[in-house]
Design a protein around this motif. Structure first.
Motif, short mmCIF file in Angstrom:
data_model
loop_
_atom_site.label_atom_id
_atom_site.label_comp_id
_atom_site.label_asym_id
_atom_site.label_seq_id
_atom_site.Cartn_x
_atom_site.Cartn_y
_atom_site.Cartn_z
N PRO A 263 5.22 7.64 -6.32
CA PRO A 263 5.24 7.39 -4.87
C PRO A 263 6.67 7.42 -4.33
O PRO A 263 7.58 6.82 -4.92
N LEU A 264 6.86 8.11 -3.23
CA LEU A 264 8.19 8.31 -2.68
C LEU A 264 8.97 7.02 -2.46
O LEU A 264 10.18 6.96 -2.74
N VAL B 22 0.84 -1.20 0.00
CA VAL B 22 0.00 0.00 0.00
C VAL B 22 0.87 1.25 0.00
O VAL B 22 0.64 2.20 -0.76
N LEU B 23 1.91 1.25 0.85
CA LEU B 23 2.81 2.40 0.90
C LEU B 23 3.58 2.56 -0.40
O LEU B 23 3.82 3.68 -0.86
N TYR B 24 3.99 1.43 -0.99
CA TYR B 24 4.83 1.48 -2.19
C TYR B 24 4.06 2.06 -3.38
O TYR B 24 4.63 2.80 -4.20
N THR C 9 6.13 13.74 1.27
CA THR C 9 6.07 13.75 -0.20
C THR C 9 7.18 14.59 -0.83
O THR C 9 7.03 15.06 -1.96
N GLY C 10 8.26 14.81 -0.12
CA GLY C 10 9.34 15.62 -0.65
C GLY C 10 10.60 14.82 -0.93
O GLY C 10 10.78 13.70 -0.45
N LEU D 17 1.50 9.17 -1.13
CA LEU D 17 2.91 9.48 -0.93
C LEU D 17 3.59 9.94 -2.23
O LEU D 17 4.82 9.91 -2.33
N ALA D 18 2.81 10.35 -3.21
CA ALA D 18 3.38 10.79 -4.48
C ALA D 18 4.23 12.04 -4.28
O ALA D 18 3.85 12.98 -3.59
#
Length: 244
Positions: free
Chosen positions: A73-74, A37-39, A103-104, A44-45
């Protein structure tokens, strides 16, 4: 005679093995699902990429190259991806990155070393240590340590010639480098140094730089009477230097 029977409490039953395996499997599935989900999560873009470390390289060029990272995604962004996007820009040796959650992205540019430059109309064209050329550089960034002057023709020469000039200048002893008025080259094996208050030096190629420098410094160390009339010193074959 009556018998007294002492009742001991039964040991607690151990959890059945299948139950333990089932709980472990559920935990593993939950962990993998959370990671996926995180990936892939658009939450998290990447929405900002900050670039630092640029002095000669145009920061805007680096930012433009890294624009494709926006929206990714980060967790999917790694150093290799950053390097692939902007690592081939002239003057860039390598890039490092660190995540700035959520997101940075912070990207640091490591530049190659400038070895020679041609300054005209308030701007400089700079020859880097790998032979790459940067244009439109503000000469003030050198802060009094301007690279060795180079003829404009060198900056328009082929890649092998530029690389040879960069290698020759980079190998010069500091005392000799400070006396160079201009570097010229007709090819990778025909590098020429024009010295202030001294003869021109036909350096040749990139071979035996220490021997060549020692020969040149030996001549320059002689008195003016000893080198009177010498307009050119050819050290392209350092074992047999020629004066003209």
């Amino acid at each position: 005679m009556g018998q007294n029977v002492v009742a001991f409490p039964e040991p607690a039953r151990r959890p059945r093995r299948w139950l333990r395996w089932t709980m472990a499997a559920f935990a593993l599935v939950a962990l993998v699902a959370g990671a996926l989900v995180l990936y892939f999560s658009p939450v998290l873009a990447v929405d900002r990429v900050e670039v630092d470390g640029t002095r000669l390289v145009d920061r805007a060029d680096v930012e433009e190259r890294l624009r494709p990272l926006h929206g990714v995604p980060l967790p999917q962004v790694g150093r290799g991806r950053v390097q692939d996007l902007a690592g081939d820009l002239p003057g860039v040796e390598s890039l490092d990155m660190i995540a700035a959650p959520p997101t940075g992205l912070q990207v640091t540019v490591h530049e190659r070393r400038p070895v020679a430059a041609h300054v005209s109309d308030g701007t400089a064209r700079v020859l880097m240590d790998d032979g790459a050329v940067l244009s439109g550089v503000d000469p003030r960034v050198f802060e009094g340590q301007t690279p060795v002057p180079v003829a404009p023709g060198v900056l328009h020469a082929d890649e092998r010639t530029r690389a040879a000039v960069a290698a020759v200048v980079d190998a010069l002893p500091s005392a000799l480098r400070e006396r160079v008025e201009e570097v010229r080259a007709a090819g990778p094996d025909s590098v020429e140094l024009r010295l202030e208050d001294g003869p021109s030096v036909q350096w040749g190629g990139t071979d035996q730089p220490r021997v060549k420098a020692a020969v040149v410094e030996s001549l320059l160390g002689q008195g003016e009477e000893s080198r009177a009339g010498v307009e050119e010193l050819d050290v392209s074959v350092p074992d047999r230097p020629v004066t003209r």
